[in-house]
Design a protein around this motif. Sequence first.
Motif, PDB file in Angstrom:
ATOM      1  N   PRO A   3       0.801  -1.233   0.000  1.00 42.87           N
ATOM      2  CA  PRO A   3       0.000   0.000   0.000  1.00 42.87           C
ATOM      3  C   PRO A   3       0.829   1.277   0.000  1.00 42.87           C
ATOM      4  O   PRO A   3       0.406   2.305  -0.553  1.00 42.87           O
ATOM      5  CB  PRO A   3      -0.831  -0.124   1.284  1.00 42.87           C
ATOM      6  N   GLU A   4       2.019   1.215   0.561  1.00 40.77           N
ATOM      7  CA  GLU A   4       2.863   2.409   0.620  1.00 40.77           C
ATOM      8  C   GLU A   4       3.285   2.905  -0.754  1.00 40.77           C
ATOM      9  O   GLU A   4       3.632   4.072  -0.922  1.00 40.77           O
ATOM     10  CB  GLU A   4       4.107   2.131   1.474  1.00 40.77           C
ATOM     11  N   ARG A   5       3.239   2.024  -1.752  1.00 42.17           N
ATOM     12  CA  ARG A   5       3.707   2.412  -3.086  1.00 42.17           C
ATOM     13  C   ARG A   5       2.581   2.941  -3.994  1.00 42.17           C
ATOM     14  O   ARG A   5       2.849   3.303  -5.141  1.00 42.17           O
ATOM     15  CB  ARG A   5       4.394   1.234  -3.788  1.00 42.17           C
ATOM     16  N   VAL A   6       1.367   2.993  -3.515  1.00 42.77           N
ATOM     17  CA  VAL A   6       0.272   3.506  -4.350  1.00 42.77           C
ATOM     18  C   VAL A   6       0.608   4.928  -4.806  1.00 42.77           C
ATOM     19  O   VAL A   6       0.994   5.786  -4.009  1.00 42.77           O
ATOM     20  CB  VAL A   6      -1.062   3.498  -3.579  1.00 42.77           C
ATOM     21  N   GLY A   7       0.492   5.163  -6.109  1.00 44.19           N
ATOM     22  CA  GLY A   7       0.761   6.496  -6.656  1.00 44.19           C
ATOM     23  C   GLY A   7       2.224   6.879  -6.680  1.00 44.19           C
ATOM     24  O   GLY A   7       2.563   8.048  -6.927  1.00 44.19           O
ATOM     25  N   ASP A   8       3.113   5.916  -6.484  1.00 44.96           N
ATOM     26  CA  ASP A   8       4.541   6.194  -6.372  1.00 44.96           C
ATOM     27  C   ASP A   8       5.083   6.890  -7.622  1.00 44.96           C
ATOM     28  O   ASP A   8       4.958   6.384  -8.733  1.00 44.96           O
ATOM     29  CB  ASP A   8       5.276   4.874  -6.156  1.00 44.96           C
ATOM     30  N   ASP A   9       5.673   8.070  -7.432  1.00 45.14           N
ATOM     31  CA  ASP A   9       6.300   8.862  -8.500  1.00 45.14           C
ATOM     32  C   ASP A   9       5.293   9.441  -9.501  1.00 45.14           C
ATOM     33  O   ASP A   9       5.672   9.816 -10.623  1.00 45.14           O
ATOM     34  CB  ASP A   9       7.355   8.049  -9.261  1.00 45.14           C
ATOM     35  N   PHE A  10       4.037   9.549  -9.115  1.00 45.51           N
ATOM     36  CA  PHE A  10       3.009  10.064 -10.027  1.00 45.51           C
ATOM     37  C   PHE A  10       3.382  11.438 -10.584  1.00 45.51           C
ATOM     38  O   PHE A  10       3.350  11.659 -11.804  1.00 45.51           O
ATOM     39  CB  PHE A  10       1.663  10.143  -9.301  1.00 45.51           C
ATOM     40  N   GLU A  11       3.731  12.373  -9.708  1.00 48.65           N
ATOM     41  CA  GLU A  11       4.046  13.730 -10.163  1.00 48.65           C
ATOM     42  C   GLU A  11       5.312  13.762 -11.001  1.00 48.65           C
ATOM     43  O   GLU A  11       5.406  14.517 -11.978  1.00 48.65           O
ATOM     44  CB  GLU A  11       4.167  14.674  -8.966  1.00 48.65           C
ATOM     45  N   PHE A  12       6.280  12.950 -10.645  1.00 56.94           N
ATOM     46  CA  PHE A  12       7.527  12.855 -11.401  1.00 56.94           C
ATOM     47  C   PHE A  12       7.243  12.391 -12.824  1.00 56.94           C
ATOM     48  O   PHE A  12       7.737  12.949 -13.813  1.00 56.94           O
ATOM     49  CB  PHE A  12       8.471  11.899 -10.678  1.00 56.94           C
ATOM     50  N   VAL A  13       6.403  11.361 -12.949  1.00 58.69           N
ATOM     51  CA  VAL A  13       6.026  10.841 -14.263  1.00 58.69           C
ATOM     52  C   VAL A  13       5.269  11.893 -15.060  1.00 58.69           C
ATOM     53  O   VAL A  13       5.534  12.104 -16.257  1.00 58.69           O
ATOM     54  CB  VAL A  13       5.169   9.567 -14.118  1.00 58.69           C
TER      55      VAL A  13
END
Length: 268
Positions: A233-243
Motif C-alpha cells: 500500500p505504501e507504493r500507491v501512486g509512487d512517483d506520479f508527479e515525477f512521471v
Amino acid sequence: MLFDLHTHHDRCGHARGNIQSYIEAAIEKGMEAVGISDHSPYFAEEEDRPYPGITMGKSEFEGYVQEVLQLKEKYAGKIDVLLGVEADFFPQHVEVYRSFLDKYPFDYIIGSVHYVEDVSIFKKGRWDGLSKSEKVRVKEAYYSLIEQSARSGLFQILGHIDAMKGFYPSFSSIETNAIEKTLKIIGEHDVAIEINTSGKTKDCGGWYPSDKILEVAKHYGVAVTFGSDAHDPERVGDDFEFVRERLKEIGFTEWVYFKEKQRITVPL
C-alpha cells in the motif's frame, strides 16, 4: 487528476495488504481514482492454483470481483474504485481468458507478457551465455508477444512493455527495430500503455517503459496511463508527479484512464 490503475493485494501470494488498504492509501494521497488489478488466475491450467506465490486460484476469482464491487459502493463519493485485473498474455489461450474475463464488469484489463519462450522475463541468469544474435531473437520474441496482445482485442492497457530489462538493464541496448514496429501496431489498435513505476524495485531502476520508448510511442499516437504496480500500500501512486512532469517534457499533453472499458482522457 490523480489516479493509479495498477495495484495488487495479498490474494496473489506475493503482495502485502488487502484491497481496502490500497484504497485507503490512495485516499490518503488525495487520489480521485484507484484501480484494483490483481493477477488473474491461470485460467488455462487444470489445477485451481498451480502457482500459489504468483496468482490467486480460479476459485478465488469470483470473490475478488465481488469484493472490489462492494468496495466501489462503500467508497463512492470518496474515491472512484475501478475494477481491473492484470492478465498474462498467452497467445494460445486468448479465447480461454476471454471466456472467463467477459463474464465480469471490468473497467479495464491490463495485458502483460511475463513469459517468453516459457521462461519468466524476470528470471535472473536467463541471458547468461547467449550470443548477440540470440539476445536479439529473445527480445524480438518478447515484442512479438506484446504486438499480438495489442491485436487480441482483449486488453485496454498493456503492462510494463519493457519490463524484461528488470534484472537485465542491458536489455535496453539490444538493437532491433521490433519496439518501433510494436508501438506502431499498438497505436493502430488504440490500446494504451502504462507508465509503470515498479522498475525502481528491480535492478534497472526508474520505470517502464524508458523515455526513449515513450518518445516513439508519442510519435505513433499511443495513449499512456499511469500504474504504480504497487504490491505494498505504501507504493500507491509512487512517483506520479515525477512521471507527469516527464511526460510533459517528452511532449505529451494528456493521459487516460478507463471506466466500463471506455477511455477517459484527462490533461496532464
